[in-house]
Design a protein around this motif. Structure first.
Motif, PDB file in Angstrom:
ATOM      1  N   SER A  42      40.916  23.407  12.511  1.00  0.00           N
ATOM      2  CA  SER A  42      40.916  23.558  13.966  1.00  0.00           C
ATOM      3  C   SER A  42      39.628  24.193  14.478  1.00  0.00           C
ATOM      4  O   SER A  42      39.497  24.442  15.666  1.00  0.00           O
ATOM      5  N   ASP A  43      38.682  24.432  13.579  1.00  0.00           N
ATOM      6  CA  ASP A  43      37.459  25.143  13.964  1.00  0.00           C
ATOM      7  C   ASP A  43      36.197  24.292  13.819  1.00  0.00           C
ATOM      8  O   ASP A  43      35.101  24.808  13.682  1.00  0.00           O
ATOM      9  N   VAL A  44      36.351  22.964  13.858  1.00  0.00           N
ATOM     10  CA  VAL A  44      35.201  22.077  13.680  1.00  0.00           C
ATOM     11  C   VAL A  44      34.536  21.833  15.028  1.00  0.00           C
ATOM     12  O   VAL A  44      35.146  21.287  15.948  1.00  0.00           O
ATOM     13  N   ALA A  45      33.290  22.268  15.151  1.00  0.00           N
ATOM     14  CA  ALA A  45      32.526  22.088  16.387  1.00  0.00           C
ATOM     15  C   ALA A  45      31.956  20.688  16.484  1.00  0.00           C
ATOM     16  O   ALA A  45      31.768  20.154  17.575  1.00  0.00           O
ATOM     17  N   GLN A  46      31.675  20.065  15.326  1.00  0.00           N
ATOM     18  CA  GLN A  46      31.082  18.731  15.332  1.00  0.00           C
ATOM     19  C   GLN A  46      31.194  18.105  13.948  1.00  0.00           C
ATOM     20  O   GLN A  46      31.113  18.790  12.934  1.00  0.00           O
ATOM     21  N   LEU A  47      31.391  16.790  13.947  1.00  0.00           N
ATOM     22  CA  LEU A  47      31.426  15.986  12.723  1.00  0.00           C
ATOM     23  C   LEU A  47      30.271  15.006  12.795  1.00  0.00           C
ATOM     24  O   LEU A  47      30.125  14.291  13.790  1.00  0.00           O
ATOM     25  N   VAL A  48      29.452  14.985  11.745  1.00  0.00           N
ATOM     26  CA  VAL A  48      28.295  14.092  11.701  1.00  0.00           C
ATOM     27  C   VAL A  48      28.326  13.333  10.377  1.00  0.00           C
ATOM     28  O   VAL A  48      28.418  13.945   9.319  1.00  0.00           O
ATOM     29  N   THR A  49      28.278  12.002  10.459  1.00  0.00           N
ATOM     30  CA  THR A  49      28.236  11.207   9.235  1.00  0.00           C
ATOM     31  C   THR A  49      27.036  10.282   9.245  1.00  0.00           C
ATOM     32  O   THR A  49      26.541   9.893  10.304  1.00  0.00           O
ATOM     33  N   ILE A  50      26.596   9.963   8.047  1.00  0.00           N
ATOM     34  CA  ILE A  50      25.485   9.045   7.845  1.00  0.00           C
ATOM     35  C   ILE A  50      25.979   7.965   6.887  1.00  0.00           C
ATOM     36  O   ILE A  50      26.347   8.273   5.741  1.00  0.00           O
ATOM     37  N   ALA A  51      26.052   6.719   7.360  1.00  0.00           N
ATOM     38  CA  ALA A  51      26.517   5.600   6.535  1.00  0.00           C
ATOM     39  C   ALA A  51      27.858   5.913   5.882  1.00  0.00           C
ATOM     40  O   ALA A  51      28.095   5.602   4.722  1.00  0.00           O
ATOM     41  N   GLY A  52      28.740   6.541   6.642  1.00  0.00           N
ATOM     42  CA  GLY A  52      30.009   7.017   6.113  1.00  0.00           C
ATOM     43  C   GLY A  52      31.037   5.916   5.909  1.00  0.00           C
ATOM     44  O   GLY A  52      31.130   4.978   6.698  1.00  0.00           O
ATOM     45  N   THR A  53      31.824   6.055   4.859  1.00  0.00           N
ATOM     46  CA  THR A  53      32.928   5.132   4.601  1.00  0.00           C
ATOM     47  C   THR A  53      34.146   5.620   5.388  1.00  0.00           C
ATOM     48  O   THR A  53      35.113   6.120   4.823  1.00  0.00           O
ATOM     49  N   LEU A  54      34.072   5.468   6.702  1.00  0.00           N
ATOM     50  CA  LEU A  54      35.068   6.028   7.615  1.00  0.00           C
ATOM     51  C   LEU A  54      36.340   5.196   7.708  1.00  0.00           C
ATOM     52  O   LEU A  54      37.343   5.668   8.238  1.00  0.00           O
TER      53      LEU A  54
END
Length: 146
Positions: A42-54
């Motif tokens: 609950s404390d994630v300010a931002q999620l950043v992915t690079i070429a992620g297997t989302l």
């Protein structure tokens, strides 16, 4: 398992730094891990992915390989994650994890207002993320308000 170890490492890093929020970053399969961790915090300010297997279901289906049936799929957490500010970098020429994998993840959201997909022309899975990482961070990540 590994997910517990990652969360414990996050907790320890936050305790040492005194941080109240965390930004999670992940490249390729690490992007999937970062998204799954973000869905459970609950404390994630931002999620950043690079070429992620989302969306690994889309990824394996399109590649014609066996599905990762025992792995959690970040796309299944898209609704839970849509409240988290996100930036997902994809290489327009990435044949390993094509942009449509991130697009499939984002398509599962009902509200994409806090999510951004950044497609970089002529980049693939390897080239040229490392060389331009600082400028990409400055332009797309650190300018965003968590």
């Amino acid at each position: 398992g590994d997910r517990v170890a990652i969360s414990e490492a996050d907790e320890e890093a936050m305790r040492r730094s005194g941080a109240a929020h965390v930004r999670l970053f992940g490249y390729s399969g690490g992007g999937a891990v970062a998204a799954l961790v973000a869905a459970r915090r609950s404390d994630v300010a931002q999620l950043v992915t690079i070429a992620g297997t989302l969306d690994h279901a889309r990824w394996t289906r399109d590649d014609g390989v066996s599905p990762l049936s025992r792995s959690l799929n970040p796309a299944d957490e898209a609704i839970r994650l849509q409240a988290v500010p996100q930036v997902h970098f994809v290489g327009a020429d990435d044949e390993t994890v094509p942009p449509k994998v991130a697009e499939s993840y984002l398509a599962r959201m009902t509200d994409r207002s806090r999510s951004r997909l950044v497609s970089i022309p002529s980049y693939d899975h390897e080239c040229c993320w490392k060389q331009s990482w600082r400028s990409l961070l400055a332009r797309y990540v650190y300018t965003a308000t968590p």
